[in-house]
Design a protein around this motif. Structure first.
Motif, PDB file in Angstrom:
ATOM      1  N   ASP A  15      -2.737  -7.861   2.814  1.00  0.00           N
ATOM      2  CA  ASP A  15      -3.432  -6.719   2.212  1.00  0.00           C
ATOM      3  C   ASP A  15      -4.007  -5.820   3.293  1.00  0.00           C
ATOM      4  O   ASP A  15      -3.878  -4.591   3.245  1.00  0.00           O
ATOM      5  CB  ASP A  15      -4.595  -7.200   1.335  1.00  0.00           C
ATOM      6  CG  ASP A  15      -4.148  -7.931   0.092  1.00  0.00           C
ATOM      7  OD1 ASP A  15      -2.943  -7.960  -0.174  1.00  0.00           O
ATOM      8  OD2 ASP A  15      -5.017  -8.484  -0.604  1.00  0.00           O
ATOM      9  N   SER A  66      -1.296  -3.785   5.566  1.00  0.00           N
ATOM     10  CA  SER A  66      -0.696  -2.614   4.915  1.00  0.00           C
ATOM     11  C   SER A  66      -1.725  -1.509   4.711  1.00  0.00           C
ATOM     12  O   SER A  66      -1.415  -0.323   4.885  1.00  0.00           O
ATOM     13  CB  SER A  66      -0.058  -3.002   3.576  1.00  0.00           C
ATOM     14  OG  SER A  66      -1.009  -3.524   2.679  1.00  0.00           O
ATOM     15  N   ALA A  67      -2.958  -1.890   4.380  1.00  0.00           N
ATOM     16  CA  ALA A  67      -4.017  -0.891   4.209  1.00  0.00           C
ATOM     17  C   ALA A  67      -4.327  -0.196   5.529  1.00  0.00           C
ATOM     18  O   ALA A  67      -4.557   1.023   5.570  1.00  0.00           O
ATOM     19  CB  ALA A  67      -5.273  -1.550   3.651  1.00  0.00           C
ATOM     20  N   THR A  78       6.439  -1.438  -5.099  1.00  0.00           N
ATOM     21  CA  THR A  78       5.796  -0.153  -4.831  1.00  0.00           C
ATOM     22  C   THR A  78       6.847   0.929  -4.719  1.00  0.00           C
ATOM     23  O   THR A  78       7.872   0.754  -4.053  1.00  0.00           O
ATOM     24  CB  THR A  78       4.952  -0.223  -3.548  1.00  0.00           C
ATOM     25  OG1 THR A  78       3.933  -1.213  -3.722  1.00  0.00           O
ATOM     26  CG2 THR A  78       4.287   1.110  -3.253  1.00  0.00           C
ATOM     27  N   HIS A  96       0.918   5.877   0.074  1.00  0.00           N
ATOM     28  CA  HIS A  96       0.262   7.189   0.091  1.00  0.00           C
ATOM     29  C   HIS A  96       1.238   8.176  -0.526  1.00  0.00           C
ATOM     30  O   HIS A  96       2.416   8.224  -0.158  1.00  0.00           O
ATOM     31  CB  HIS A  96      -0.096   7.621   1.511  1.00  0.00           C
ATOM     32  CG  HIS A  96      -0.741   8.970   1.550  1.00  0.00           C
ATOM     33  ND1 HIS A  96      -2.089   9.154   1.287  1.00  0.00           N
ATOM     34  CD2 HIS A  96      -0.233  10.207   1.784  1.00  0.00           C
ATOM     35  CE1 HIS A  96      -2.378  10.435   1.371  1.00  0.00           C
ATOM     36  NE2 HIS A  96      -1.272  11.105   1.668  1.00  0.00           N
ATOM     37  N   ALA A 104       0.870  -1.180   0.000  1.00  0.00           N
ATOM     38  CA  ALA A 104       0.000   0.000   0.000  1.00  0.00           C
ATOM     39  C   ALA A 104       0.906   1.229   0.000  1.00  0.00           C
ATOM     40  O   ALA A 104       2.061   1.176   0.434  1.00  0.00           O
ATOM     41  CB  ALA A 104      -0.909   0.005   1.224  1.00  0.00           C
TER      42      ALA A 104
END
Length: 242
Positions: free
Chosen positions: A44, A47-48, A232, A25, A23
């Motif tokens: 998932d 990390s979210a 990422t 930002h 994830a």
């Protein structure tokens, strides 16, 4: 003129994994990368949760409370992960790395928070420097002089992290730095740093000034190297703007 942060991010599941547990930002004041672990759905979720807990920090923040803000965000992430595990015992063992950079509203300071093996690099004056230290078993071996950094890259236990956000007590690393116009930050999961050499990272950071294209270019290099993990990338530039 005031220093500002301008960022772009991208993520790819890679060529081996069936899903993406990373994830990110990419904001005006805050950038972050998290790499989940502990089973597909749980990774998932972890990390979210971590990124969701610190995303509200993407606001104008006085420089004297930057570290405290990150500490509170990580505390909230830890509490939410603990709660998620309590709600479903099958999530036991899930966790996530987190590397985050928070820029002060004045542009005079930034703070970095780090736990796990996602990395923050600073590209300044043509030189790439890894700012974070991996919380991994192989990094411990390197620190003890038992293996070299080159050997760490191919060590069979290189993916073993020594701490992550898992709902229990953790000791993140915090640091503050003075930004300069022209600084370029790279935050990434180990899906990039494990397969693309640092000198190659530096070449792309120097050669591709457009942030979105730079992020995609780095992901493409990881894919060309086999893409064994989720990839990422966040690129954050310090710019001088009125």
């Amino acid at each position: 003129m005031t220093l500002k942060l301008r960022s772009a991010g991208a993520s790819d599941r890679g060529l081996i994994r069936s899903g993406n547990q990373d994830a990110l930002h990419s904001g005006t004041w805050l950038v972050a990368v998290a790499d989940g672990m502990g089973g597909m759905a749980a990774g998932d979720l972890a990390s979210a949760i971590a990124v969701g807990a610190i995303t509200p920090l993407d606001v104008e923040t006085p420089e004297d409370v930057l570290v405290a803000a990150l500490q509170n965000g990580i505390k909230l992430a830890t509490e939410r992960i603990r709660q998620a595990v309590a709600e479903d015992p099958q999530r036991q063992g899930m966790g996530t790395t987190l590397t985050a950079l928070l820029f002060a509203r004045t542009g005079s300071c930034l703070a970095l928070a780090h736990v796990g093996d996602s990395r923050a690099y600073l590209f300044r004056d043509g030189v790439l420097k890894q700012i974070t230290r991996d919380d991994t078993f192989v990094q411990m071996l390197v620190d003890q002089g038992l293996i070299t950094p080159d050997q760490a890259g191919s060590h069979p236990r290189r993916a073993v992290v020594t701490q992550a956000l898992q709902g229990d007590e953790v000791s993140p690393t915090y640091a503050t730095m003075v930004p300069r116009a022209g600084d370029r930050w790279l935050l990434c999961s180990d899906g990039l740093s494990n397969v693309v050499r640092a000198d190659t990272l530096a070449e792309v950071l120097a050669g591709q000034r457009e942030r979105e294209a730079c992020a995609r270019g780095l992901i493409d290099l990881a894919l060309q190297a086999g893409g064994p993990d989720n990839i990422t990338v966040v690129i954050a530039d310090v710019v001088d703007e009125p």
